[in-house]
Enzyme design. Structure first.
Site, PDB file in Angstrom:
ATOM      1  N   LYS A  15      -6.790   3.236   8.601  1.00 32.35           N
ATOM      2  CA  LYS A  15      -5.885   4.268   8.089  1.00 32.35           C
ATOM      3  C   LYS A  15      -6.504   5.656   8.195  1.00 32.35           C
ATOM      4  O   LYS A  15      -5.828   6.626   8.560  1.00 32.35           O
ATOM      5  CB  LYS A  15      -5.522   3.953   6.633  1.00 32.35           C
ATOM      6  CG  LYS A  15      -4.687   2.683   6.483  1.00 32.35           C
ATOM      7  CD  LYS A  15      -4.442   2.352   5.018  1.00 32.35           C
ATOM      8  CE  LYS A  15      -3.611   1.089   4.872  1.00 32.35           C
ATOM      9  NZ  LYS A  15      -3.383   0.719   3.458  1.00 32.35           N
TER      10      LYS A  15
ATOM     11  N   SER B 273       0.808  -1.220   0.000  1.00 33.18           N
ATOM     12  CA  SER B 273       0.000   0.000   0.000  1.00 33.18           C
ATOM     13  C   SER B 273       0.839   1.268   0.000  1.00 33.18           C
ATOM     14  O   SER B 273       0.325   2.336   0.283  1.00 33.18           O
ATOM     15  CB  SER B 273      -0.928   0.011   1.230  1.00 33.18           C
ATOM     16  OG  SER B 273      -0.162   0.022   2.420  1.00 33.18           O
TER      17      SER B 273
END
Length: 892
Positions: free
Chosen positions: A831, A788
């Site tokens: 996140k 990511s």
């Protein structure tokens, strides 16, 4: 030394708290407050003023239940001894409001009281502070009613009227046939009670004399004052001015006390008879044992084996297992205790007898509303998780024998996974057992050891069932992702049979070597990450993710749950320590950036420890006086009644009372209120601030990424710099293979698009000519890996080559392909919560992660600007102030 004196002073008592003074009873009053001490000194040490009663009020009596002393001097109450006095006592029930002159507060007084005669007055030792304590011992004389209250200096006075009958009225009542019948009945019941007490306690001679000499209407008060009766009954006796009513109530109370003594005697005799029988059997068995020892025929082991056999018969084993146990038992009977396998065989049979083969805990009728309220009170937030638990409970209610899924709570530490499993057990009304799997690498921990090994034992599941003694508990498999594999086997593979409803009906523990039914057990698992769990095992569970908490949720949790628990664990209360809401916010913002609340609780505990030191070291303990005079009085068995926090304390003196030890209590002038100065003093300088991101991205070549770890979402900075070299790429920061490949892809994409981005004049120019690129992920002690970080790496490289800074309020996540497509990633909710905790205002996400925003709390999305990107150019357009560098004509 204490000073004491006997004097014919007068006091009046009204009912208060749970004690009522009746004529003939004896009490002790301790005067401790300045107002009560002054009243005693002015009223009992000086001349009497006729017609007035001094009264000390009790503020907010209904809430504090404090005692009130009513010293009084009066003219209007008569007694058989010729002394005329009155005394008042304050109460909280059956009270009425009376007007008080020059008094702004409304004080409730009981309308009736009992006149008392001061028998003894003692003055305690004067404290260094000048405080003086007086103790007065009083004898109840007669009833009176309060007519009017007024003030006199610092205390109150009252006018009263007597409630006792005159001599003429008394003679008329004594001729009443009903009164004569009640008197005889009362005396007969009282005499019977005294006879029982005389046989039991070898006392009662003085009480018999009272029955023969004291008038019957006074005897009623004396006897009733000796019993433990309710406050309402005491008030009823005080208000019983009519003699026949008083005698009737007293007879009922005395008879009830007599019946309770008789019932207690029957129980005692029965118990003593059983004890006598047991003692006789014990004596005979001891004699039998001695005879067998003389003959050398000791069969204690045979007796124990017989007891084991009876225990096994009552264990409720299935027929096939019972046959197996019988074979093992016959083998045990043939063995001598000295043989090596005797103890292991016996321990094995004891385990079979102790296991709950059919014993189940009775489930309560499931109340989904109550279960939802319980979950809401135990856990703040977690709306979707609690809704899934309610759905699970609803299915269990409709079909109790349904094979429900195994719930697996996955989330960072400190978010409440274990406590959720405990709440499920409470809602189902089942016992709860926790099996910790963290660090388990031996398959035998699940399946048990085979009995061929020395020191073999069953697995943790069988041991847990034996511990809770039911076959249908809620079993928590904690930290199921922490199991490992080594030469001793794979515990995760052993769990496949445990969690499979088609197989766990015949779970085979190696130690038991017989099938055990685990289908009635409700299994719940917890984990920090899904990735380490083997796919076959994960397929048997339903994963429910618990993300981290938002700062607003942490604040609510701290105020509702953490602060009360921390204060209780440190022996404090809000009277000693107060943590305002604003200070809790500062602790969350400056000292904690975790997903859970454990560090927040630790910081609050540090503040509580600092307050505990202040209370324990600086404040003085204030002990209450424990001087108790012993006065002999027949049948007086009432316990001491302390009025905590009151201005005056009143006690009913028992027949033979020992000195009472009253524990010291800490008292402080004002509570400790936490402020910013105390936060820095106790917790140290702030660990985090909102300027960190701006300072880190102040120069080109730095971008802000979002990553997911076992502790929830985190903000990760990526730094890139160029130096003279040969076009090599250097990577540091304890990186895994996946993230290294992402760095190679990012550099390749930037080099391929250098001309389009205006990073090179033409496609023929190599932007790495004569230089090396070094990419670093700070916090090198933390391992980093995952797919990511692609967009973050590209942004850092573009910022380095274009010499333009990335926006400090923007963070991003996503992976890229060689063609520049932005691919979706996982952990979006964690996140975004991490970005919110760090104070970031803009988040760039892959377009295909739009569906994941549904799980993000609305309050968090309201404070963030979420930007969606389909290609890498979209990311660069949003990451730089004023748009992508190619629009600025920047060149290398």
């Amino acid at each position: 030394m204490a000073e004491s004196v006997e004097l014919p002073g007068r006091l009046g008592i009204l009912p208060f708290r749970n004690k009522v003074l009746l004529p003939g009873a004896i009490i002790r009053i301790r005067c401790t407050s300045p107002s009560s001490v002054k009243l005693v000194e002015q009223e009992l040490w000086q001349r009497e003023e006729k017609g007035l009663i001094g009264i000390l009020p009790v503020r907010d009596a209904a809430e504090t239940a404090a005692a009130a002393v009513v010293p009084m001097v009066s003219q209007g109450v008569g007694s058989d001894s010729g002394e005329r006095s009155t005394r008042v006592q304050v109460g909280t029930s059956d009270s009425q409001r009376l007007d008080v002159k020059n008094q702004q507060e409304n004080i409730q007084w009981h309308p009736r009281g009992v006149a008392a005669r001061a028998l003894h007055l003692s003055r305690g030792v004067e404290k260094p502070s000048g405080r003086v304590t007086y103790t007065v011992i009083l004898e109840g004389l007669c009833r009176f009613s309060v007519q009017e209250l007024s003030t006199r200096g610092t205390y109150y006075t009252a006018r009263i009227s007597p409630l006792e009958m005159t001599k003429t009225e008394m003679e008329q009542v004594e001729q009443d046939p009903d009164f004569i019948t009640l008197s005889r009945q009362f005396k007969a019941t009282a005499m019977e009670l005294i006879s029982v007490l005389e046989q039991k306690q070898k006392t009662g001679g003085r009480t018999k004399v009272l029955l023969e000499t004291v008038p019957v209407h006074k005897l009623a008060d004396i006897f009733v004052a000796s019993f433990e009766i309710s406050f309402e009954e005491q008030l009823s006796m005080l208000d019983s001015v009519d003699l026949k009513v008083r005698l009737s109530k007293a007879t009922e109370i005395v008879d009830r006390h007599l019946q309770s003594i008789r019932v207690a005697e029957k129980i005692t005799q029965k118990v003593e008879g059983q004890l006598s029988k047991s003692q006789k059997e014990f004596l005979l068995r001891q004699q039998m044992r001695a005879i067998k020892e003389e003959l050398g025929d000791n069969d204690d082991d045979e007796d124990d084996v017989a007891a084991l056999e009876r225990k096994m018969q009552s264990a409720g084993m299935p027929s096939n297992i019972w046959k197996h146990a019988q074979r093992e038992l016959r083998r045990l009977k043939k063995m001598q205790p000295q043989q090596p396998g005797y103890n292991s065989s016996r321990v094995y049979l004891e385990l079979l007898a102790d296991l709950p083969w059919q014993n189940t805990s009775e489930e309560l009728e499931l109340d989904l509303k109550a279960a939802k309220e319980q979950l809401d009170s135990d856990h703040y937030g977690l709306v979707k998780v609690k809704q899934r638990i309610i759905e699970y409970l609803a299915v269990r209610k409709l079909k109790p024998d349904a094979r429900g899924p195994v719930l697996c709570f996955v989330g960072p530490p400190g978010v409440g996974k274990t406590s959720l499993a405990s709440s499920i057990a409470a809602a189902l009304g089942r016992k709860f057992v926790r099996i910790s799997l963290g660090g388990v690498k031996d398959e035998a921990d699940i399946r048990g050891h085979r009995r061929t090994y020395i020191g073999s034992m069953p697995g943790r599941l069988i041991e847990g069932l034996k511990r809770v003694a039911v076959c249908n508990p809620v079993m928590l498999l904690d930290e199921i992702d922490k199991t490992g594999v080594d030469v001793r086997g794979d515990p995760a593979s052993a769990l496949l049979e445990v969690l499979d409803p088609e197989q766990n009906r015949t779970f085979n523990d190696h130690y038991l070597n017989v099938p055990f039914d685990l289908s009635k057990v409700v299994f719940v698992a917890t984990a920090n990450r899904v990735q380490p769990i083997p796919p076959p095992l994960l397929d048997r569970m339903e994963v429910i993710e618990l993300p981290g908490y938002t700062p607003e949720e942490k604040l609510k949790i701290a105020m509702r749950h953490l602060i009360p628990r921390v204060l209780d664990q440190h022996g404090l209360s809000s009277e000693f320590l107060q943590i305002p809401e604003d200070m809790v916010k500062l602790v969350i913002q400056r000292y904690t950036r975790e997903a859970g609340v454990r560090n927040l609780e630790r910081n609050l505990a540090a503040l509580a420890r600092a307050a505990a030191v202040r209370v324990a070291e600086q404040e003085q303990a204030v002990p209450l006086s424990k001087d108790v005079h012993q006065l002999g009085s027949p049948l007086l068995e009432n316990r001491l009644a302390d009025a905590d926090g009151g201005e005056v304390e009143m006690e009913v003196i028992p027949m033979s009372v020992n000195n009472h030890e009253i524990s010291n209590t800490f008292r402080i002038a004002s509570p400790l209120v936490v402020d910013e100065a105390m936060l820095e003093k106790v917790l140290g300088p702030p660990r985090f601030d909102d300027r960190e991101t701006a300072e880190r991205v102040a120069s080109p070549g730095v971008s802000v990424g979002l990553v997911w770890t076992t502790f929830g979402g985190e903000v990760q900075f990526v730094e890139a710099t160029a130096m003279v070299g040969n076009g090599e790429l250097h990577l540091t920061g304890q990186l895994g293979d996946v993230i290294k490949e992402s760095a190679q892809i990012a550099l390749t994409w930037v080099r391929a698009r250098a001309a389009d981005l205006n990073l090179a004049a033409s496609e023929d120019i190599n932007i790495l000519e004569g230089r090396d690129i070094h990419i670093h992920f700070p916090a090198g002690a933390v391992p980093k890996d995952g797919p990511s970080a692609g967009v973050t790496l590209v942004t850092a490289l573009v910022s380095l080559f274009s010499q333009r800074r990335v926006r400090a309020d923007t963070a991003m996540t996503g992976e890229i392909t060689l063609r520049g497509l932005v691919l979706p990633v996982g952990g979006v909710k964690d996140k975004i919560l991490a970005a919110h905790r760090y104070g970031i205002k803009r988040v760039i996400l892959p377009e295909r992660n739009l569906k994941d925003l549904v799980e993000v709390p609305a309050a968090v999305l309201a404070n963030l600007e979420v930007l969606l990107a389909k290609r890498m150019e979209d990311v660069l357009e949003q990451a730089f102030e004023g748009g992508c560098p190619w629009r600025q004509g920047s060149k290398l």
